[in-house]
Design an enzyme around this catalytic site. Structure first.
Site, PDB file in Angstrom:
ATOM      1  N   GLY A 350      38.646  66.931  23.685  1.00 31.93           N
ATOM      2  CA  GLY A 350      38.540  68.345  24.066  1.00 31.93           C
ATOM      3  C   GLY A 350      38.589  68.871  25.595  1.00 31.93           C
ATOM      4  N   VAL A 354      33.346  71.199  27.682  1.00 27.97           N
ATOM      5  CA  VAL A 354      32.814  71.755  26.533  1.00 27.97           C
ATOM      6  C   VAL A 354      31.648  70.873  26.034  1.00 27.97           C
ATOM      7  CG1 VAL A 354      35.027  72.747  25.981  1.00 27.97           C
ATOM      8  CG2 VAL A 354      34.428  70.360  25.370  1.00 27.97           C
ATOM      9  N   SER A 677      55.100  78.632  17.661  1.00 23.54           N
ATOM     10  CA  SER A 677      54.364  79.391  16.859  1.00 23.54           C
ATOM     11  C   SER A 677      54.612  80.777  17.222  1.00 23.54           C
ATOM     12  CB  SER A 677      53.015  79.389  16.962  1.00 23.54           C
ATOM     13  OG  SER A 677      52.455  79.438  18.582  1.00 23.54           O
ATOM     14  N   LYS A 720      43.205  81.938  18.330  1.00 23.92           N
ATOM     15  CA  LYS A 720      43.990  83.095  18.458  1.00 23.92           C
ATOM     16  C   LYS A 720      43.426  84.211  17.962  1.00 23.92           C
ATOM     17  CE  LYS A 720      48.044  80.282  18.182  1.00 23.92           C
ATOM     18  NZ  LYS A 720      49.303  79.733  17.584  1.00 23.92           N
TER      19      LYS A 720
END
Length: 775
Positions: A350, A354, A677, A720
């Site tokens: 990650g 975090v 994307s 998103k």
């Protein structure tokens, strides 16, 4: 040709003209001898290819042997048969016949060729006699008188056979001489064998002489050291001896493996004979102490309580529900399977900040094991893992063994941080060394170059962390189970700040909740305007900065705590932190042409980006600006190709492609952008610019498109959607294939947002483009 009984023999070859005893233990071989003796037949003796076989078949025997006369046979009291054999003729087997009790063979005599007495043959004979004489002198096991007996033999064939029967050559070499028909080839091969054996014997004699002289010197040195030990005992009242005895006692208490204990005892004996002030003694003592101090048999008692583990994980970390569930599953299996569980290496992947490292510490706390960590970032020397040889000055064990000693147990939780940042150079590849460490099938006998003794790492729980798996070598990646930690969203960061960061920061700065208060609205603006990260380290630094300024104000007022709590408003926050470092993405006005809103994933979470397209007079050139990567440029080419292939559908039949330039731009050009994307966003922007139809800026979208207009799924849907929510966008267009993933998200993420799922770009245009009749 008649069939002859076959007598297989091990580790010997019978040559013609040689009389030798043969001891027979096999029942089948004894039957063959009895039949040969009863019928007055010759017996065929052949060597086995594999001496260990108890019941050899025809395929296990050589195809050449000796047809022999059975002089006599005697049955011994222990059941063994002793037969006296005289070698007759060398023969080649035409076929083997398996009978009920023993094997028979149809054989043909091998006729010797090139047996004419020539000068070459005579020269070979003399060389062989000379080499055999040297061989007999160096080989103490050679019977007396053999050399003189060989010298008296005038027949060349008989000379070769006698020498081969007396010399301890290998069976394949003897077999080759037996089956070779050419006499010159037979003599040449025998000469090569004798020369080779003489060289080996000469080398053995040299080694024996050297060892004997070293043993004599060692005995002398031992005697002198014993005298020196007595003298030292008289001078210092035996302090040196007491130190040696103390080391030996520690070895017994360490409960190390027997082989290792013997090695340490030998090192202690060697150390006791050294002068205490010599550098070699210091090296030897350090090595002994390292071996003694390692926790060979010391283990932490493991206790697993899932309710307690869940409580600790929730106390130490906010959010990360999927990660916590995976850790609890791991602990549950460990509790049920116990020793039968296959060892697993967890890798937390990650972005920075975090909580990957703190998760490893929490796991150690939940199961009651010691926790140690080591950073692999920038490591380039393989010796950092395996250790250095003791021959080097300042040699030490590798980091693995050092951490095991630091933990004091042989089953700690060992966290390897930043495993994706290992390098390699001329000193080796540390990642290759880690393959053994992290492989449960190999690490039970991990041998450090300094320790030179196998240490069992199978009880160690290895946990690794990485920011990305792209740079981890594939074999190393295969040994770990990836657990991905997503970045935190603003709502989660507010909870983390209130629950974890602020209490610790207040304590570190000498403050209390009565001195300072930071409302949620202020925290939200700090996160949105000053930090752009997936973790909370930047937020931690900013909140610490606010706490320092409050602490400075308190100290300025004679160190007395304020009678009134200081509430950090938005205005106060801006005064303390300065002007905002981040600015929100500028959303196009409603009805813009060529400007579409897309959604992107970054290591710091999701973000909103605007894709702009413009058409102008030119020569058919397409340009890209905004620091676009190769994949994003290809997505733009795919979108443009789709529009050109569907020109009639979108009223672009009369568009002069060769007389127009198309410019595609994504703002914030200093930030690299890449990925597929943005495909449908690029298509929408281009379609709007080419047709002049306005884009409904209340929509944000993400999705990869194909050349035929199909919309493919994307990753990072959660991040998103949250990015769109932070930007105030209420309508989202997502691929149909992402529907199931999105429906699993929490209700608070999806509240206030309407999501349209599409399978084709045409549906995107239908939703976000103004109808043609409004132009």
């Amino acid at each position: 040709m008649s069939l002859h009984p076959v007598l297989p023999v091990r580790d010997m070859v019978i040559f013609p003209g040689v009389i030798t005893p043969v001891f027979i233990t096999r029942q089948s071989s004894a039957k063959a001898v009895e039949e040969a003796a009863a019928n007055g037949e010759l017996i065929f003796i052949v060597a086995q290819k594999h001496p260990t076989l108890e019941d050899p078949g025809p395929n296990d025997l050589y195809m050449s042997g000796t047809l022999c006369r059975l002089l006599r046979s005697i049955r011994l009291p222990d059941g063994t048969t002793k037969a006296m054999i005289e070698g007759g003729w060398r023969c080649r087997v035409l076929r083997y016949v398996e009978g009920m009790e023993f094997i028979k063979a149809d054989v043909k005599k091998i006729r010797t060729t090139n047996n004419i007495r020539t000068k070459e043959v005579e020269a070979l004979r003399r060389s062989i006699l000379s080499a055999f004489d040297s061989y007999a002198k160096m080989n103490t096991r050679m019977p007396d008188g053999v050399t003189s007996a060989v010298d008296d033999i005038t027949d060349y064939e008989s000379m070769v056979d006698v020498i081969c029967s007396q010399a301890p050559f290998k069976i394949p070499d003897k077999q080759y001489i037996l089956q070779t028909a050419d006499l010159i080839e037979r003599l040449s091969f025998l000469l090569r064998l004798l020369i080779s054996e003489n060289e080996y014997l000469a080398l053995e004699h040299q080694i024996e002489e050297k060892v004997r002289s070293e043993i004599d010197k060692g005995q002398r040195d031992y005697y002198l050291r014993e005298q020196l030990k007595v003298i030292q005992d008289e001078l210092d009242n035996g302090e040196g001896v007491s130190e040696i005895e103390e080391l030996r006692k520690k070895v017994e208490q360490a409960c190390m493996p027997e082989e290792t204990a013997e090695r340490v005892q030998r090192e202690i004996t060697r150390y006791s004979k050294m002068a205490p002030i010599s550098p070699e003694a210091t090296v030897a003592k350090n090595y002994i102490e390292w071996l003694i101090d390692l926790p060979w048999s010391v283990s932490s008692e493991e206790h697993i309580n899932l309710r307690h583990a869940k409580k600790i994980l929730n106390e130490d970390h906010y959010g990360l529900q999927e990660v916590k569930e995976r850790i609890l599953e791991f602990l549950a299996v460990r509790k049920l399977a116990s020793e039968d569980m296959r060892a697993q290496v967890l890798c937390f992947v990650g972005p920075p900040g975090v909580g990957k490292t703190s998760l490893g510490r929490s796991i150690a706390r939940t199961i009651g094991r010691k926790f140690v960590s080591m950073s692999l970032g920038g490591m380039r020397d393989e010796a950092e893992i395996r250790g250095h040889r003791r021959t080097y000055v300042g040699a030490l064990p590798g980091r693995i063994i050092q951490k095991i000693k630091q933990a004091g147990t042989n089953n700690p939780v060992l966290l390897m941080d930043e495993i994706d940042k290992i390098g390699s150079d001329f000193r080796g590849d540390p990642a290759a060394a880690l393959l053994e460490v992290l492989d449960p099938e190999q690490n039970c006998n991990f041998t450090d170059n300094y320790i030179e003794a196998a240490f069992d790492l199978s009880k160690v729980m290895f946990i690794t962390t990485a920011n990305s798996v792209a740079t981890i070598p594939r074999p190393l990646l295969d040994r770990m189970e990836m657990i991905y930690l997503p970045g935190y969203v603003a709502e989660e960061k507010i909870k983390i700040a209130k629950r974890h960061l602020l209490p610790r920061i207040y304590k570190e700065h000498g403050l209390t909740e009565f001195d300072i208060s930071i409302p949620d609205n202020t925290l939200k603006h700090v996160i949105a305007s000053y930090t752009m990260e997936a973790g909370v380290r930047g937020l931690d630094r900013l909140l610490s900065k606010i706490a320092r300024k409050v602490a400075a104000n308190i100290v300025m007022h004679n160190g007395k705590h304020a009678q009134k709590q200081e509430i950090i408003s938005l205005q106060t926050m801006r005064e303390m932190l300065g002007a905002p470092k981040l600015h929100p993405t500028h959303i196009p006005k409603r009805g813009a042409i060529g400007a579409a809103i897309g959604l992107a994933w970054t290591e710091t979470g999701g973000s909103v980006l605007v894709i702009e397209s413009a058409v102008m007079e030119g020569s058919g050139h397409v340009s890209y600006t905004g620091n676009l990567g190769d994949i994003m440029q290809e997505s733009a080419q795919t979108a443009l190709a789709y529009l050109r292939s569907r020109a009639s559908t979108y009223n672009l039949t009369n568009f002069e492609w060769q007389k127009r330039d198309i410019h595609i731009h994504v703002p914030e050009g200093a930030v690299p952008k890449d990925g597929p994307s943005a495909g449908i966003t690029l298509a929408l922007s281009l379609c709007s610019a080419l047709t002049g139809r306005e884009i409904d800026s209340s929509y944000a979208m993400t999705g990869e498109m194909t050349l035929h207009g199909e919309v493919l799924p994307i990753g990072g849907a959660r991040e998103k959607i949250l990015a769109a929510k932070r930007a105030g966008i209420k309508k989202l267009i997502l691929p149909e294939d992402n529907r199931a993933e999105v429906q699993e998200l929490s209700e608070w993420i999806l509240s206030g947002i309407k999501i349209y799922y599409v399978q084709s770009v045409e549906k995107v245009f239908e939703l976000a483009l103004a109808p043609e009749d409004t132009l």
